[in-house]
Scaffold this motif. Structure first.
Motif, mmCIF file in Angstrom:
data_model
loop_
_atom_site.group_PDB
_atom_site.id
_atom_site.type_symbol
_atom_site.label_atom_id
_atom_site.label_comp_id
_atom_site.label_asym_id
_atom_site.label_seq_id
_atom_site.Cartn_x
_atom_site.Cartn_y
_atom_site.Cartn_z
ATOM 1 N N UNK A 17 -9.275 0.940 1.013
ATOM 2 C CA UNK A 17 -9.232 0.933 2.480
ATOM 3 C C UNK A 17 -8.320 -0.189 2.964
ATOM 4 N N UNK A 18 -8.477 -1.354 2.365
ATOM 5 C CA UNK A 18 -7.637 -2.495 2.740
ATOM 6 C C UNK A 18 -6.163 -2.182 2.510
ATOM 7 N N UNK A 19 -5.843 -1.623 1.356
ATOM 8 C CA UNK A 19 -4.453 -1.292 1.012
ATOM 9 C C UNK A 19 -3.877 -0.280 1.997
ATOM 10 N N UNK A 20 -4.635 0.748 2.299
ATOM 11 C CA UNK A 20 -4.156 1.805 3.195
ATOM 12 C C UNK A 20 -3.881 1.274 4.591
ATOM 13 N N UNK A 21 -4.800 0.495 5.120
ATOM 14 C CA UNK A 21 -4.659 -0.010 6.489
ATOM 15 C C UNK A 21 -3.476 -0.969 6.594
ATOM 16 N N UNK A 22 -3.379 -1.939 5.673
ATOM 17 C CA UNK A 22 -2.300 -2.925 5.754
ATOM 18 C C UNK A 22 -0.931 -2.297 5.469
ATOM 19 N N UNK A 23 -0.889 -1.274 4.624
ATOM 20 C CA UNK A 23 0.375 -0.568 4.377
ATOM 21 C C UNK A 23 0.865 0.118 5.639
ATOM 22 N N UNK A 24 -0.037 0.749 6.372
ATOM 23 C CA UNK A 24 0.339 1.417 7.618
ATOM 24 C C UNK A 24 0.843 0.414 8.648
ATOM 25 N N UNK A 25 0.250 -0.771 8.678
ATOM 26 C CA UNK A 25 0.693 -1.802 9.624
ATOM 27 C C UNK A 25 2.156 -2.176 9.353
ATOM 28 N N UNK A 41 4.460 -0.350 7.676
ATOM 29 C CA UNK A 41 5.328 0.805 7.914
ATOM 30 C C UNK A 41 5.597 1.008 9.397
ATOM 31 N N UNK A 42 4.599 0.765 10.210
ATOM 32 C CA UNK A 42 4.782 0.923 11.652
ATOM 33 C C UNK A 42 5.765 -0.104 12.194
ATOM 34 N N UNK A 43 5.770 -1.298 11.623
ATOM 35 C CA UNK A 43 6.682 -2.343 12.093
ATOM 36 C C UNK A 43 8.123 -2.054 11.683
ATOM 37 N N UNK A 79 11.186 -9.265 6.273
ATOM 38 C CA UNK A 79 10.210 -8.643 5.375
ATOM 39 C C UNK A 79 9.658 -9.647 4.371
ATOM 40 N N UNK A 80 10.543 -10.392 3.727
ATOM 41 C CA UNK A 80 10.105 -11.293 2.654
ATOM 42 C C UNK A 80 9.472 -12.559 3.210
ATOM 43 N N UNK A 81 10.165 -13.207 4.145
ATOM 44 C CA UNK A 81 9.724 -14.529 4.595
ATOM 45 C C UNK A 81 8.597 -14.477 5.619
ATOM 46 N N UNK A 82 8.444 -13.373 6.293
ATOM 47 C CA UNK A 82 7.403 -13.295 7.320
ATOM 48 C C UNK A 82 6.317 -12.297 6.938
ATOM 49 N N UNK A 83 6.689 -11.023 6.809
ATOM 50 C CA UNK A 83 5.680 -9.974 6.660
ATOM 51 C C UNK A 83 4.967 -10.052 5.310
ATOM 52 N N UNK A 84 5.727 -10.010 4.210
ATOM 53 C CA UNK A 84 5.073 -9.999 2.894
ATOM 54 C C UNK A 84 4.494 -11.364 2.536
ATOM 55 N N UNK A 85 5.077 -12.406 3.051
ATOM 56 C CA UNK A 85 4.482 -13.732 2.873
ATOM 57 C C UNK A 85 3.106 -13.775 3.531
ATOM 58 N N UNK A 86 3.019 -13.235 4.750
ATOM 59 C CA UNK A 86 1.741 -13.199 5.454
ATOM 60 C C UNK A 86 0.739 -12.295 4.738
ATOM 61 N N UNK A 97 4.911 0.284 0.768
ATOM 62 C CA UNK A 97 5.436 0.056 2.116
ATOM 63 C C UNK A 97 6.961 0.093 2.075
ATOM 64 N N UNK A 98 7.632 -0.730 2.856
ATOM 65 C CA UNK A 98 9.060 -0.538 3.142
ATOM 66 C C UNK A 98 10.003 -1.289 2.208
ATOM 67 N N UNK A 99 9.509 -2.199 1.385
ATOM 68 C CA UNK A 99 10.401 -3.062 0.614
ATOM 69 C C UNK A 99 11.282 -2.279 -0.346
ATOM 70 N N UNK A 100 10.756 -1.238 -0.957
ATOM 71 C CA UNK A 100 11.559 -0.449 -1.884
ATOM 72 C C UNK A 100 12.690 0.278 -1.173
ATOM 73 N N UNK A 101 12.412 0.814 0.020
ATOM 74 C CA UNK A 101 13.469 1.489 0.791
ATOM 75 C C UNK A 101 14.566 0.505 1.175
ATOM 76 N N UNK A 102 14.174 -0.711 1.554
ATOM 77 C CA UNK A 102 15.173 -1.728 1.903
ATOM 78 C C UNK A 102 16.043 -2.078 0.702
#
Length: 660
Positions: free
Chosen positions: A218-226, A228-230, A263-270, A298-303
């Motif tokens: 549940x945690x993985x699904x919810x945070x992944x959607x957050x 992806x939406x950004x 992505x790296x310094x803000x989102x995935x760090x957080x 999430x989006x890191x692989x696409x980037x």
């Protein structure tokens, strides 16, 4: 109905036990001290159990054994009462943390109830066995009551397991915690201190009840959607081929660099910190695995894959700068990247990252080593018709300055070092500067070839003067500093040489018309009264033809060379001054030599001879290489340039001389 019967039997048992408890006040006082402390209860019950085993082999009355059996049963009843009270408290609990605390206490109470039932059952079974051995009949009332108590205790022992079944109170409570966990994760201020405490408490409680496996997904699904939406960005799906120019995707590249850093310094760090904060009491493996799943989905692989596609666009020099920018972006957060994406679940991220770095390094190296060849390929092209600096020269020198700049040179050096390291070769800085020198050498060869292709010597001089002036302008630039002061001084000398050669080649032939071959005739004619008027007339006509030829030649040169370019404003002034000093004195001297002969012409003559005054000629030369719009403005507004002067032949020549 069955539940009602069980309650009736329980009430009957309680009545029986209360009557027996009145006979054992000593044991009741001991039980009152146990309270809700499970360790103390187990310790005292174990002590009583040991005493019973010792006493039963002594010849003591039945009442002593019965009295010892009452204690664990009383403890069961007390614990069961606590369970019922906690169930009521859980239903009316207020707040997440309070609810979690009640679930914990209820779970512990039920566990204590189960263990207490096991202990009481052992005591009862041992007591019945002992009494039977001592001759107590099977239908004895006391024995029958003990057997009934055993059935009730076994029912109570099942309370804990039933609570975890679907519909049970603990099952429902844990489901409620999972729902609240999901709701908090979807809130925007999920990182608030209050929410973090709630998440930690819920996780700890679910883990204690072995329900973590349903919570982590549940945690993985919810945070992944957050995440992806950004990152709802369209360019990530764009296809890039070798036909695409880097300028066409320049905006996408800049956006990609910004998004990678965010992505790296803000989102995935957080997200990494949040994982470790939420699951801090569970161990390092869970947050590491949890973050890895979030990142991989999430989006890191696409980037990263889009970054690899950038290297596939058309191979051209501007692409090198953009690839250096991309490498610089990746290098800036290399430490953070390696720290964040280190788990097993991030293996694909690391593989795609290695592929991206490889593509960037190869792309930069291939373009850089090919630059001299690319310059050489431009040699068959024609030079500019106006004698200006070819675009190739200005672009390449600006390009080399960028490569040698503080932002690009360290990155380029690092990329070349990596590339050579993969080829088991050693990198030295001389390789970089030496290659830049090779590029400039090819430019010099191009300039020599283009200069030789000009049929007009004067245009060739303007062309070489402009280019040497361009190189002089590299002083105090990265490229100029690399090439050195002697190199710059040499270009200054060549610039001045070609400037002087241009003046000579442009005006030398025209000035040769202004000879003094008629001066002797003129002087002798004016001093000798016997001079023939015919000879004087012939001399005068010769002078007029010379002036007309000069003015015509001047106009032709001016018209043709006005379309030529001198790109340095200071050099324009210098060239114009040189032309004025070369042309005007000769022209003025010529006029002064023959002015007396010219003024003897009949003033009533209809012929008017058009030619420049020395002042008009000077101003014309000074505007020769100025911008077209500036020249037109001067011609319109002023008397700077009087192209033509009607020299009226008058008997008074003083005014004419003053004009000259």
């Amino acid at each position: 109905m069955a539940e009602s019967k069980r309650l009736e039997r329980l009430k009957a048992m309680r009545s029986l036990l209360k009557s027996e408890m009145e006979k054992s006040e000593t044991f009741s006082l001991v039980l009152n001290k146990t309270g809700s402390k499970i360790e103390e209860i187990n310790h005292k019950l174990s002590s009583l159990e040991a005493d019973l085993k010792v006493e039963r082999w002594k010849a003591s009355p039945f009442s002593d054994h019965i009295r010892h059996t009452i204690a664990p049963i009383s403890a069961v009843l007390r614990v069961f009462a606590t369970v019922q009270e906690l169930e009521r408290s859980l239903v009316s609990s207020d707040g997440v943390l309070g609810y979690v605390s009640d679930v914990k206490r209820l779970g512990e109470a039920m566990k204590l109830l189960s263990s207490s039932c096991v202990l009481a059952l052992n005591w009862l079974e041992d007591t019945i066995e002992y009494l039977t051995e001592k001759g107590m009949p099977e239908d004895h009332p006391c024995g029958l009551r003990f057997k009934t108590s055993i059935e009730l205790l076994r029912e109570l022992q099942m309370t804990e397991s039933r609570a975890y079944l679907k519909g049970g109170i603990l099952y429902t409570a844990l489901k409620n915690l999972e729902t609240e966990f999901k709701r908090i994760l979807q809130e925007k201020p999920v990182f608030s201190e209050d929410n973090l405490r709630k998440l930690q408490a819920i996780i700890k409680r679910l883990h204690a009840h072995t329900r973590l496996t349903s919570c982590v997904p549940v945690y993985i699904k919810v945070r992944t959607k957050v995440i992806q939406k950004r990152f709802e960005i369209s360019y990530l799906e764009k296809t890039i081929t070798e036909a695409d120019n880097v300028h066409d995707i320049e905006g996408d590249i800049d956006q990609w660099r910004l998004h990678m850093e965010i992505a790296v310094k803000e989102i995935y760090e957080f997200e990494s910190k949040l994982c470790y904060d939420v699951f801090e009491d569970i161990g390092e493996d869970v947050p590491l695995r949890c973050f890895g799943e979030i990142a991989s989905n999430s989006v890191i692989l696409q980037l990263l894959r889009f970054g690899s596609r950038i290297s596939k666009c058309k191979r051209e020099p501007p692409k090198l700068i953009k690839l250096l920018d991309c490498f610089s972006t990746m290098d800036n957060f290399r430490i953070e990247f390696n720290r964040l994406f280190r788990g097993e679940q991030c293996s694909e991220i690391r593989r795609v990252t290695r592929e991206l770095i490889s593509n960037l390094v190869k792309g930069v190296s291939e373009i850089f080593w090919e630059l001299p060849c690319q310059v050489e390929l431009q040699r068959p092209n024609c030079p500019p018709l106006d004698g200006g600096v070819p675009k190739l020269v200005s672009v390449v020198t600006e390009y080399c300055n960028k490569l040698l700049g503080n932002n690009n040179k360290p990155i380029l050096s690092k990329v070349l070092e990596i590339d050579l390291g993969w080829k088991n070769a050693k990198y030295q800085e001389e390789l970089l500067t030496g290659h830049i020198y090779n590029i400039l050498r090819e430019i010099a060869l191009n300039l020599d070839a283009w200069s030789s292709s000009n049929k007009e010597t004067a245009l060739s001089c303007i062309f070489m003067m402009n280019n040497h002036s361009h190189f002089c302008g590299l002083r105090e630039t990265y490229l100029g500093e690399m090439m050195g002061e002697s190199w710059l001084n040499a270009h200054e000398q060549y610039r001045d040489y070609y400037a002087a050669l241009y003046v000579k080649e442009s005006w030398g032939h025209l000035l040769s018309l202004l000879t003094n071959k008629a001066q002797t005739t003129s002087s002798s004619s004016s001093s000798s009264s016997e001079s023939s008027p015919v000879k004087r007339k012939r001399a005068r006509e010769s002078i007029k033809r010379t002036l007309q030829a000069f003015c015509k030649g001047f106009d032709e040169i001016y018209t043709k060379q006005s379309n030529w370019v001198v790109e340095d404003d200071k050099l324009v002034w210098k060239i114009c001054q040189a032309m004025v000093k070369t042309v005007v004195p000769r022209y003025k001297s010529y006029l002064q030599s023959y002015i007396k002969l010219l003024v003897e012409e009949d003033p009533t003559s209809d012929s008017k001879h058009l030619y420049y005054t020395p002042k008009g000629l000077e101003m014309k030369l000074k505007t020769m290489f100025q911008k077209k719009e500036e020249t037109e403005k001067r011609d319109k507004d002023s008397h700077f340039v009087n192209k033509v002067m009607d020299l009226e032949i008058t008997q008074n020549s003083r005014s004419t001389l003053e004009a000259i």
